[in-house]
Scaffold this motif. Structure first.
Motif, short mmCIF file in Angstrom:
data_model
loop_
_atom_site.label_atom_id
_atom_site.label_comp_id
_atom_site.label_asym_id
_atom_site.label_seq_id
_atom_site.Cartn_x
_atom_site.Cartn_y
_atom_site.Cartn_z
N PHE A 146 37.60 33.84 46.12
CA PHE A 146 36.54 34.51 46.86
C PHE A 146 36.53 36.01 46.59
N PHE A 147 37.71 36.64 46.52
CA PHE A 147 37.73 38.09 46.40
C PHE A 147 37.21 38.56 45.04
N VAL A 148 37.38 37.75 43.99
CA VAL A 148 36.80 38.11 42.69
C VAL A 148 35.28 38.01 42.77
N ARG A 149 34.81 36.93 43.35
CA ARG A 149 33.37 36.73 43.52
C ARG A 149 32.74 37.86 44.33
N LYS A 150 33.42 38.27 45.41
CA LYS A 150 32.89 39.35 46.24
C LYS A 150 32.78 40.65 45.46
#
Length: 249
Positions: free
Chosen positions: A153-157
């Motif tokens: 998720f944090f890469v996508r964000k």
């Protein structure tokens, strides 16, 4: 070149930037473990290996999105049903953003995300979907022209914030709220600048805005000026006008 007989083992071993001493020294060498074709395969699930996966996701994301024109991210519920007024507003919003010169980025899923991608595609614009690996994964919707799937998720964000010049937030659930409050925090702390955030749907978002004003701000947990970090509207043209004005596009 073995160790002479009777010599004690090393008290310290350097493995690149890592130093291991005493009982923490591992047998063998890095090259030996790399070239050994047999042995435990659990290493593919270790944190150092995950770091490589995370790095590869950043590289793939940056490579796929680096040449995008100015873009706006549209968030909203995956549960918004096709044919409903909310869905059709998402379609109109996607088309209007393209007409204003923006690419449209969504989470790539169904519902409100699909609606915005559909509107962008039908307006002959660039329709982007940034998906996420989930236990109930449904895949990218058919209106996505450039799609990237992420494990983390944090890469996508990071991709949303790096390659979007602003957010328009349609009615949505916990995932939508997560993206919204992360964006508000980044703007509040000045990690990003000139980043408009528009909440679309005064009835849906009204309770949240009232809570922020009457509870969070009233109790001193945020300042009155923080309520100016976002706009609320029911009008597609106004939403597009707000992101256009604040991005200087």
């Amino acid at each position: 070149m073995g160790m002479p007989e009777g010599t004690r083992g090393p008290e310290e071993r350097r493995l690149g930037p890592v130093i291991r001493r005493r009982e923490q020294i591992q047998p063998g060498t890095t090259d030996q473990r790399l070239l050994d074709s047999e042995g435990d395969s659990e290493w593919v699930h270790t944190d150092p290996w995950r770091v490589m996966r995370i790095q590869s996701e950043f590289v793939e994301g940056f490579g796929a999105l680096a040449e995008l024109p100015p873009a706006i991210a549209v968030f909203g519920s995956a549960r918004t049903a096709a044919g409903t007024p909310e869905y059709e507003e998402g379609v109109r919003l996607g088309g209007a953003l393209v007409d204003a010169g923006f690419a449209v980025i969504t989470g790539g899923g169904p519902g409100a995300m699909e609606a915005a991608n559909k509107g962008a595609r039908e307006a002959s614009g660039i329709s982007v979907g940034l998906g996420i690996e989930l236990p109930f994964e449904q895949g990218l919707n058919p209106h996505v022209d450039i799609g990237v799937n992420f494990r983390y998720f944090f890469v996508r964000k990071t991709m949303f914030v790096k390659y979007a010049q602003g957010f328009v937030v349609l009615p949505g659930g916990l995932g939508t709220l997560d993206e919204l409050f992360e964006a508000l925090t980044l703007v509040q702390t000045r990690k990003v600048t000139r980043f408009p955030i528009v909440l679309f749907g005064t009835e849906y978002w009204g309770g949240l805005v009232d809570w922020l004003r009457n509870t969070v701000v009233a109790q001193g947990k945020a300042s009155e000026k923080d309520l100016m970090l976002f706009h609320v509207t029911d009008d597609v043209e106004e939403a597009v006008g707000l992101v256009t004005k604040e991005t200087g596009h």
